[in-house]
Design a protein around this motif. Structure first.
Motif, PDB file in Angstrom:
ATOM      1  N   VAL A  76      -4.539   8.210   1.161  1.00  0.00           N
ATOM      2  CA  VAL A  76      -4.868   8.043   2.477  1.00  0.00           C
ATOM      3  C   VAL A  76      -3.972   8.934   3.724  1.00  0.00           C
ATOM      4  O   VAL A  76      -2.850   8.554   3.772  1.00  0.00           O
ATOM      5  N   ILE A  77      -4.699   9.879   4.146  1.00  0.00           N
ATOM      6  CA  ILE A  77      -3.957  10.718   5.323  1.00  0.00           C
ATOM      7  C   ILE A  77      -4.217   9.952   6.727  1.00  0.00           C
ATOM      8  O   ILE A  77      -3.336   9.888   7.502  1.00  0.00           O
ATOM      9  N   PRO A  83      -2.296  -1.156   8.982  1.00  0.00           N
ATOM     10  CA  PRO A  83      -1.019  -0.451   9.063  1.00  0.00           C
ATOM     11  C   PRO A  83      -0.252  -0.337   7.752  1.00  0.00           C
ATOM     12  O   PRO A  83      -0.415  -1.127   6.519  1.00  0.00           O
ATOM     13  N   HIS A  84       0.551   0.733   7.517  1.00  0.00           N
ATOM     14  CA  HIS A  84       1.413   1.202   6.266  1.00  0.00           C
ATOM     15  C   HIS A  84       0.657   1.319   5.040  1.00  0.00           C
ATOM     16  O   HIS A  84       1.084   1.322   3.992  1.00  0.00           O
ATOM     17  N   ALA A  85      -0.666   1.752   5.377  1.00  0.00           N
ATOM     18  CA  ALA A  85      -1.627   1.948   4.043  1.00  0.00           C
ATOM     19  C   ALA A  85      -1.382   3.468   3.707  1.00  0.00           C
ATOM     20  O   ALA A  85      -1.506   4.153   4.423  1.00  0.00           O
ATOM     21  N   SER A  86      -0.975   3.541   2.416  1.00  0.00           N
ATOM     22  CA  SER A  86      -0.695   5.086   1.958  1.00  0.00           C
ATOM     23  C   SER A  86      -1.817   5.469   0.668  1.00  0.00           C
ATOM     24  O   SER A  86      -2.188   6.587   0.658  1.00  0.00           O
ATOM     25  N   GLN A  87      -2.389   4.372   0.096  1.00  0.00           N
ATOM     26  CA  GLN A  87      -3.424   4.632  -1.075  1.00  0.00           C
ATOM     27  C   GLN A  87      -4.784   3.779  -0.608  1.00  0.00           C
ATOM     28  O   GLN A  87      -4.471   2.526  -0.225  1.00  0.00           O
ATOM     29  N   THR A 105       2.888   4.697  -2.338  1.00  0.00           N
ATOM     30  CA  THR A 105       2.567   6.095  -2.533  1.00  0.00           C
ATOM     31  C   THR A 105       2.327   6.157  -3.931  1.00  0.00           C
ATOM     32  O   THR A 105       2.716   5.817  -4.777  1.00  0.00           O
ATOM     33  N   VAL A 106       1.643   7.552  -4.209  1.00  0.00           N
ATOM     34  CA  VAL A 106       1.263   8.099  -5.499  1.00  0.00           C
ATOM     35  C   VAL A 106       2.662   8.107  -6.438  1.00  0.00           C
ATOM     36  O   VAL A 106       2.479   8.180  -7.442  1.00  0.00           O
ATOM     37  N   ARG A 107       3.639   8.627  -5.555  1.00  0.00           N
ATOM     38  CA  ARG A 107       4.748   9.010  -6.317  1.00  0.00           C
ATOM     39  C   ARG A 107       5.546   7.674  -6.455  1.00  0.00           C
ATOM     40  O   ARG A 107       6.341   7.734  -7.368  1.00  0.00           O
ATOM     41  N   GLN A 108       5.223   6.502  -5.809  1.00  0.00           N
ATOM     42  CA  GLN A 108       5.867   5.427  -6.259  1.00  0.00           C
ATOM     43  C   GLN A 108       5.199   4.729  -7.149  1.00  0.00           C
ATOM     44  O   GLN A 108       6.157   3.768  -7.952  1.00  0.00           O
ATOM     45  N   ALA A 109       4.015   4.799  -7.400  1.00  0.00           N
ATOM     46  CA  ALA A 109       3.440   3.911  -8.472  1.00  0.00           C
ATOM     47  C   ALA A 109       1.999   4.676  -8.918  1.00  0.00           C
ATOM     48  O   ALA A 109       1.225   5.289  -8.199  1.00  0.00           O
ATOM     49  N   GLU A 110       2.035   5.044 -10.292  1.00  0.00           N
ATOM     50  CA  GLU A 110       0.887   5.526 -10.957  1.00  0.00           C
ATOM     51  C   GLU A 110      -0.200   4.730 -10.891  1.00  0.00           C
ATOM     52  O   GLU A 110       0.004   3.387 -10.489  1.00  0.00           O
ATOM     53  N   PRO A 111      -1.505   5.420 -10.889  1.00  0.00           N
ATOM     54  CA  PRO A 111      -2.784   4.398 -10.755  1.00  0.00           C
ATOM     55  C   PRO A 111      -2.489   3.202 -11.884  1.00  0.00           C
ATOM     56  O   PRO A 111      -3.084   2.160 -11.681  1.00  0.00           O
ATOM     57  N   ALA A 112      -2.118   3.341 -12.859  1.00  0.00           N
ATOM     58  CA  ALA A 112      -2.026   2.563 -14.221  1.00  0.00           C
ATOM     59  C   ALA A 112      -1.256   1.381 -13.753  1.00  0.00           C
ATOM     60  O   ALA A 112      -1.578   0.044 -13.835  1.00  0.00           O
TER      61      ALA A 112
END
Length: 284
Positions: A213-214, A220-224, A252-259
């Motif tokens: 999410v851009i 607040p603080h939502a990244s994905q 973020t996507v770097r902090q946690a993969e979708p799985a």
């Protein structure tokens, strides 16, 4: 003695008293049976004593003490541990006015309950959310919870004060926040996880998609943003139901993969479908 009697099947003050009366003297010494006469051995407490002691126990203080004891003995966590916050109705515990006891509990990935607090009634758990987590140190932990706790103030508390991550489900009770992830072009997002399991007489398929999410999500603080489609088929009747669930996460996507994100959501739902986690008998 109550903590020993309840796992042994006692479900009332009278049953706890009876259990204590039937315990052999050697075993009665272990939980603190009174030794009034050295010749006759330890004595079991009378029913009035059991009632008086349990009525005087501070339930929140007891929960905090047991939670701290469990935390000290918890096994090593996974690389990114999680805590699921969920409310439960305690079976067999009734207040003097006839209402059932409601608890808000925090369960970690080891299946232990490091914190638990009583809510005044069903629906009042929101006010207990921050006091429940305040004594804990969830830095780096992923906190999951139900839609009623999806509130800006809780997100700020977790991200800013506790340095923790969250996965917040967004439903129709948050129309502004719910509309944005729902209208994202999910048909253009590739499927990132597909699981199938059969349990509780249901065959369930889960499909998970996530996207970064851009801007645009009013949370607040939502990244994905996350979309989870659950297709359930009742084995006995063949009836099919489809549910679409949307959520946002500070990961973020770097902090946690979708799985990994999907696993945290699945484990939270799995905890809800099991019996309520219990630290022990609640004296309330």
């Amino acid at each position: 003695m109550a903590a020993c009697a309840v796992p042994a099947g006692a479900r009332s003050l009278a049953a706890i008293t009876k259990w204590a009366a039937d315990v052999p003297p050697k075993l009665l010494l272990r939980p603190g049976g009174g030794l009034r006469d050295p010749d006759t051995g330890p004595a079991a407490p009378r029913g009035a004593t059991v009632r008086r002691v349990l009525q005087r126990v501070d339930g929140d203080a007891l929960d905090a003490a047991i939670g701290a004891w469990l935390t000290d003995r918890a096994p090593a966590e996974q690389p990114r541990p999680a805590v699921a916050v969920d409310g439960k109705t305690v079976r067999g515990a009734v207040r003097a006015d006839g209402t059932q006891v409601q608890l808000l509990a925090a369960m970690n990935t080891a299946g232990l309950v490091p914190a638990q607090r009583e809510a005044e009634a069903k629906g009042s758990e929101i006010r207990v959310f921050q006091p429940l987590l305040a004594p804990l140190d969830p830095a780096g932990t992923v906190v999951t919870f139900d839609a009623p706790h999806t509130r800006h103030i809780h997100a700020g508390f977790l991200a800013e004060e506790k340095n923790a991550h969250f996965i917040a489900p967004i439903k129709g009770n948050h129309p502004t926040s719910h509309h944005t992830p729902k209208r994202l072009p999910w048909h253009d997002v590739p499927l990132q996880q597909h699981t199938r399991a059969t349990a509780h007489g249901r065959d369930e398929i889960r499909r998970v998609k996530t996207c970064t999410v851009i801007r645009g999500i009013d949370f607040p603080h939502a990244s994905q943003a996350i979309q989870i489609v659950r297709r359930r088929r009742t084995v006995t009747t063949g009836q099919i139901s489809i549910e679409r669930v949307y959520a946002v996460t500070s990961l973020t996507v770097r902090q946690a993969e979708p799985a990994e994100t999907a696993q945290h959501v699945r484990e939270h739902w799995g905890n809800r479908e099991q019996d309520p986690p219990r630290q022990g008998h609640d004296p309330r």
